[in-house]
Design an enzyme around this catalytic site. Sequence first.
Site: not given
Length: 713
Positions: A429, A450, A462, A500
């Site tokens: 992440s 991800h 992702e 993130n």
Amino acid sequence: MIYQGDSIRVEFVSDGIAELQFAAAGSVNKFDQKTLEEFSQALAKLAETKDLSGVIVTSSKPTFIVGADITEFQTLFADVEHTKQWVHKASRVFDQLEDLPVPTVAAVTGFALGGGCEATLACDYRVADTTATIGLPEVKLGLIPGFGGTMRLPRIIGPDNALEWITTGKNNSAVDAQKVGLVDAVVAPEKLRDAALDMVQQAIDGDLDWRAKRQPKLDPLQANDTELTMTMVTAKGMVAAKAGKHYPAPHAAIKAIEDGARSHREEALNAENEAFVGLTQTDACHAQVGIFMADQFVKGKAKKAAKQASKEIKTAAVLGAGIMGGGIAYQSAYKGVPVVMKDIRQEALDQGMGEASKILGKMVERGKIDHKKMAKVLSSITPTLLDDAVKNVDIVVEAVVENPDVKGKVLAQMEDVVADDAIIVSNTSTISIDRLAKNLKDPSRFCGMHFFNPVHKMPLVEVIRGEKTSDETVAAVVAYASRMGKTAIVVNDCPGFLVNRVLFPYLAGFAGMVDEGADFAAIDKVMERQFGWPMGPAYLSDVVGIDTADHCTEVMADGFPSRMPRDTNSAIAKLAAAERYGQKNGKGFYNYGVDKKGRPSKEKAPEVYEMLDITGKEFSADEIIHRTMVPMVNECVRCLEEGIVSSAAECDISLLYGLGFPPFRGGPFRYLETLGLAKFIEIADKYAHLGEMYQVTDGLREMAKANKSYFAG
């Protein structure tokens, strides 16, 4: 030949019976402006055709009609007067079909959605095959049916059923459509055309009273006042509870049906037209249409990448069999790619298989799959403690603990086990893909993948390209993600990647207010009820895990020390130090447990107010929104300017699918443009003294000065 256009042809197929067939040049039939014009011309020809005794409406494709051409909406809706003229004219084309002096039967196969469904409603009878999916999904675009759906559907299946169909926008199977009276017969696909011909012949012969079938659609709704009032009150209550104030379309649908209920067709259609036009000018409609366009753009890129993939993923392996690993293994197996699930502990393998079994078990309970399908999926997952079990797979997904050293060792070990052409990906992440790639001899076959938790529910993946990742690797991984039923967004490597990276400035903005004494629950309330997030920042932190969030602040601080410095006195850091990890151990900003009825409970934690010295300092709703959203939007702009993400559309979809960004706002860039670039800069400048994350980029200022759009071109 009665009529021949680019998308429609009409010809006699037997004595007195004509077939109006939708046969567009593309892969699907849709009602673009040209097709609507052809539809009108074809119907005019039919109306004046001698010796005509009946008409069947068919499709030359595996699907009937997918609806209006949404790519035209942004142009069509730009001018209110033009919109009024267009929808008035377009909706009357369907009247032409309904007014033909002979019986009409629609033969429905595949999707008949939106305008496609409305075309069937204008026919006297509807025959569907078992592949048919019928519905009016316009509310998902911030709209209501615009070609007579709110007028005809209640008169065919009753106002209560019609309100449910229209306000939810759900799709319905042929069998379910038959149960409510929309479809008159359901047959096997190979029998569809013959069934339609047989039905229209019965109407011609007088065995079916097609005039009596048609008349209710021309008259006021046949329901007594008490019945209609109760139906409307119930519908309004349900829509208020489910859609809330942010989505005007379901509310407008109820009003259109109510306003037209006591009128004949023309007046009822005018009520629909008026409601439709009003919705086209709302921010929610622009946002939701924008989402559709962005989604199509992203899926188009994924399809293009998949076609370029030189390696097909036929078998996979997941390293690490916890909840995340089990979720990835389940998703791969469920979508038809057998997977080996590898771990070093048997209890972890048991947990991973348990996770897959739990997901499948719930699907069986809900009737979505049967036990045979469940057994097939589970048998496609091979749990193992042995390295050799993964040596022949096409792709390895590493999903071990979020620690760069541990991940590095596992990746290096696996590279020596798998084939030379096997792809290796890391489900991380925040950890830099380039950093992890240093552990591999051949970093060209390595990238990030991800997934978001829970894997089976979250649509985003992702795909993170490292500095040395090959194009072939990226293409193959995007193809695999698509096959898993996920929306893949390719991003370049940086701390936190895209989702993130932009999330943490948002959480930092929240933490800053809490540090000043703001009530975290009050902030959550504003961000959920007024801005529209599914969870406020405090609740989200608890769900993500306070310890995880705290760890990520270290990663982000290393990458962006001046903009995202780590504060050991912040709310997140203090809660993590106190081992208040959120939902995972039942205590975070909130305390978690079960109520007297055994249902999950969430209560504000009094001890947190004392721990964080929360004084209850009040912030206005606007201030709360600005303090949290300005940093997030600024970071999105930076990611676009730095080339971390390729387009505003992809950034919007990433946050919609990865974080649950409010759909009625369309994503961070759509929100920015709805607010107005100049207005956003004005707001951000008020908070610039709070730090770099509130300071807009020169690029954004230039965009605003030039009056440019992030969605241009």
